[in-house]
Design a protein around this motif. Structure first.
Motif, PDB file in Angstrom:
ATOM      1  N   GLN A  35       0.757  -1.077  -0.117  1.00 52.89           N
ATOM      2  CA  GLN A  35       0.004   0.092   0.046  1.00 52.89           C
ATOM      3  C   GLN A  35       0.972   1.108  -0.030  1.00 52.89           C
ATOM      4  OE1 GLN A  35      -3.176   0.098  -0.322  1.00 52.89           O
ATOM      5  NE2 GLN A  35      -2.997   2.473  -0.573  1.00 52.89           N
ATOM      6  N   GLU A  39       1.125   4.275  -2.875  1.00 54.57           N
ATOM      7  CA  GLU A  39       0.792   5.685  -2.355  1.00 54.57           C
ATOM      8  C   GLU A  39       1.891   6.690  -2.748  1.00 54.57           C
ATOM      9  OE1 GLU A  39      -0.225   5.776   1.752  1.00 54.57           O
ATOM     10  OE2 GLU A  39      -2.059   4.679   1.517  1.00 54.57           O
ATOM     11  N   ASP A  42       1.974   7.154  -6.542  1.00 55.20           N
ATOM     12  CA  ASP A  42       1.094   8.036  -6.919  1.00 55.20           C
ATOM     13  C   ASP A  42       1.636   9.417  -6.770  1.00 55.20           C
ATOM     14  OD1 ASP A  42      -1.551   8.977  -7.823  1.00 55.20           O
ATOM     15  OD2 ASP A  42      -1.866   9.745  -5.826  1.00 55.20           O
TER      16      ASP A  42
END
Length: 371
Positions: A35, A39, A42
């Motif tokens: 995860q 993130e 991005d």
């Protein structure tokens, strides 16, 4: 049945996760939470193959299970791409320590190569400082949850580049400020430690500890060079030292083994082997003996008195934890708590801590297993 990375296991009625552990061979860029990768990617504009954390975890595991160290290393292109800012490095290091603590680790050494994290304009020094900040934040967070943990940096140079002396000087400059040792990492075959002799001579002159990846993708010559040219105090993996052992005869459980000079030196000098069972299968490091966990020469080395330690290498790529690695060994070789304690004591004794702190660590392990 596969053992889940996050699952616990009981040995003699004791939770493996609750046992005090020492982690010596654990790569920062191989230990990102899926995860977190999504993130950070991005934020950095980096494309990821999967946008779901579970699916991305599957992608890493599938790509890493190739039987080739070269192919295995390609998965790091993604993790290093999202670790190019101080904020990203600090976050990854903080979560790294938190994940170690959740795994029952009380002392760890994290290895990483600062030269791979300069694409965003960071200096080598700023990169090390960012990681150290994350480590300290992670230690504080663990302490707030009632878990004492200490983590030191193993500053690594890439063995296929020409910056090893510069990186060695960087490591020594951060002695007392987080750095506890030096390593060379990356493609082993064709890039022996002898290529970096000036760096190792400098480190020796500064009495700075060295561990070297050897005996994983290359064999006995690589191990020999690590010991002679690199003055290594530990062997990163080192599993192929078993190539210097000849099984002469077997009679039931009794095995007669002939030692080569190199294997006898490593065993008699109690040079720690940073074995990583799952990773060793994935990279083909044990292909001479087979492709299953039961084929791993871990037990042979242990029974012959080598200073074996248990490590994860890369938690993300192998989708593993130290608890899971110990559980796999218990399942495969029927080890009990006494065996697991030996592995942790070996790691504590081989850590790059001052002798007084090693003794304290050994006491913590002994007390933890006794209780």
């Amino acid at each position: 049945m596969p053992i889940d990375q996050n699952a616990d296991a009981l040995v003699d009625g004791v939770s493996l996760r609750s046992l005090p552990k020492v982690s010596l061979h654990d790569h920062l860029d191989g230990a990102l939470r899926p995860q977190t990768i999504i993130e950070l990617a991005d934020e950095a504009g980096v494309e990821v193959p999967e946008s779901d954390a579970a699916a991305l975890g599957d992608w890493f595991a599938d790509k890493s299970d190739s039987g080739s160290l070269v192919e295995y290393l390609k998965t790091f292109d993604l993790t290093t791409a999202v670790m190019q800012t101080p904020e990203a490095l600090t976050r990854v290091a903080r979560e790294f320590v938190e994940d170690l603590a959740a795994d029952g680790v009380i002392y760890g050494e994290v290895r990483w190569a600062p030269e791979q994290h300069l694409n965003g304009g960071l200096s080598l020094e700023a990169a090390v400082e960012a990681v150290q900040q994350g480590i300290e934040e992670g230690e504080d967070a663990a302490e707030s949850r009632g878990h004492d943990i200490r983590v030191g940096q193993l500053i690594s140079a890439m063995r296929h580049t020409d910056r090893s002396l510069e990186i060695a000087e960087l490591a020594v400059a951060f002695r007392g400020r987080g750095a506890v040792g030096f390593d060379i990492a990356g493609p082993e075959d064709g890039f022996p430690p002898s290529r970096h002799r000036p760096a190792f001579e400098y480190l020796a002159s500064q009495f700075f500890p060295v561990t070297i990846h050897a005996g994983e993708a290359a064999g006995l010559d690589s191990i020999r060079s690590a010991l002679i040219d690199g003055r290594a105090l530990r062997l990163g993996h080192g599993v192929r030292i078993a190539e210097d052992l000849e099984v002469v005869s077997r009679a039931g459980e009794e095995v007669l083994v002939q030692f080569g000079d190199l294997a006898r030196w490593v065993r008699d000098r109690e040079i720690p082997l940073e074995l990583s069972p799952s990773s060793n299968l994935q990279t083909g490091a044990i292909e001479r003996w087979g492709t299953e966990m039961g084929d791993h020469p871990f037990d042979l080395l242990y029974q012959l008195g080598f200073a074996v330690t248990v490590n994860v290498d890369n938690r993300t790529m192998s989708r593993t934890s130290l608890t899971r690695e110990l559980a796999l060994l218990v399942e495969t070789f029927d080890y009990d708590l006494d065996d697991l304690e030996v592995f942790q004591l070996n790691a504590a004794a081989g850590s790059f801590l001052p002798v007084e702190e090693r003794e304290e660590l050994i006491d913590l392990i002994t007390d933890g297993f006794d209780s």
